[in-house]
Design an enzyme around this catalytic site. Sequence first.
Site, short mmCIF file in Angstrom:
data_model
loop_
_atom_site.label_atom_id
_atom_site.label_comp_id
_atom_site.label_asym_id
_atom_site.label_seq_id
_atom_site.Cartn_x
_atom_site.Cartn_y
_atom_site.Cartn_z
N LYS A 196 22.92 88.52 26.71
CA LYS A 196 22.99 87.92 25.39
C LYS A 196 21.78 87.01 25.22
O LYS A 196 21.60 86.05 25.97
CB LYS A 196 24.27 87.12 25.22
CG LYS A 196 24.35 86.45 23.85
CD LYS A 196 25.69 85.83 23.60
CE LYS A 196 25.72 85.18 22.23
NZ LYS A 196 26.99 84.50 22.00
N LYS A 249 23.23 92.23 23.52
CA LYS A 249 23.32 91.59 22.21
C LYS A 249 22.11 90.71 21.97
O LYS A 249 21.77 89.94 22.87
CB LYS A 249 24.59 90.74 22.19
CG LYS A 249 24.77 89.92 20.94
CD LYS A 249 26.00 89.07 21.06
CE LYS A 249 26.13 88.28 19.79
NZ LYS A 249 27.08 87.21 19.92
C1 PBG Z 1 29.16 82.71 20.09
C2 PBG Z 1 28.93 84.04 19.48
C3 PBG Z 1 27.86 84.33 18.63
C4 PBG Z 1 28.02 85.64 18.22
C5 PBG Z 1 29.17 86.15 18.81
N1 PBG Z 1 29.72 85.14 19.62
C6 PBG Z 1 26.78 83.47 18.10
C7 PBG Z 1 26.04 82.56 18.97
O1 PBG Z 1 25.89 82.76 20.18
O2 PBG Z 1 25.59 81.56 18.43
C8 PBG Z 1 27.08 86.31 17.26
C9 PBG Z 1 27.53 87.55 16.59
C10 PBG Z 1 26.72 87.94 15.43
O3 PBG Z 1 25.66 87.35 15.11
O4 PBG Z 1 27.12 88.91 14.78
N2 PBG Z 1 29.81 82.63 21.27
#
Ligand code: PBG
Length: 324
Positions: A196, A249
Amino acid sequence: MNIRPRRNRKNAFMRDLVQENSLNVNDLIQPLFFLEGENKKEEIASMPGQYRFSLDLLLEEVARLQNLGLKCVSLFPAIEESLKTSDAREALNPEGLNQRAIRAIKKQFPGMLVMSDIALDPYNSDGHDGLVDKNTGEIKNDETLEVLAQMASVQAEAGSDILGPSDMMDGRVAAIRKILDEKKFFNTSIMSYTAKYASSFYGPFRDALDSAPKAGDKKTYQMNYANAQEAVREALLDEAEGADILMVKPGLSYLDIIAKLKEKTALPIAAYNVSGEYAMIKAACEKGWLNEEQIIIETLTSFKRAGADIILTYFAADAAKLLN
Ligand code: PBG
């Protein structure tokens, strides 16, 4: 010329015959946002066509998704500001919004897989995925693991099928697997947000949950987008710690990472086609600059081609309709 690649493209039948990858409704996961209250359906400004539903309407939405043939939803609660604290304790409330949603969906739709998120940001007054040290501003790793493990236990108890640790703390998959095993939740899966990245593509999601960090950024836990080898390192760790599925991601700017992880592990790979990617496509389509139906299928197929077995996407319902 005795070799003419165009022969394999000469008509639709031939193209279908030689097609290497295709999109299947079974592989799509629809993320859903929801909030307290009744009869509420608030459109998210930066994600046209995506809503925050109250639980009654969330269930109607799940019914619609099931009718479209979708098999899995991923839940993201919008927690009331008054419940957010620096210890994120609402995350552990067995009667909290998220847990009520899991129970209600599993009760009414036993055949729908429910995935739920493990990270503190929706519950944390600091807006970070981990606990924040008051004095230094540091995101505390090992203290956070204890909360994440408890959170996993509460969500498994509520009936979640797949836990999605999205926090990027070190050792989270092991901590979650340990408590699941201790509590005999042997059938609760972990889809780890393995690679991520600290990305600007999450902006609309943070609008949806009002969950942007109050101070600083997420770069001490989410990955540097310039790195690829580091994703392999994270993948090997998550696999060793007991993850069932590995996720990359964001998705579109990270197809190389999907392809790389596919080669390095035998675990299923998921791609998260995130909020900012959805917003870009929606905006261009609203302007009439792209053909929405074509761009949805092309985009999602590119994830399959890169090696993704599973795709989390806000286009899941639209794609399911198109595939039907
Ligand atoms: C946070 C989380 C995020 C997303 C999913 N879980 C955002 C972040 O890390 O700030 C993003 C998903 C998206 O942008 O569609 N735990």
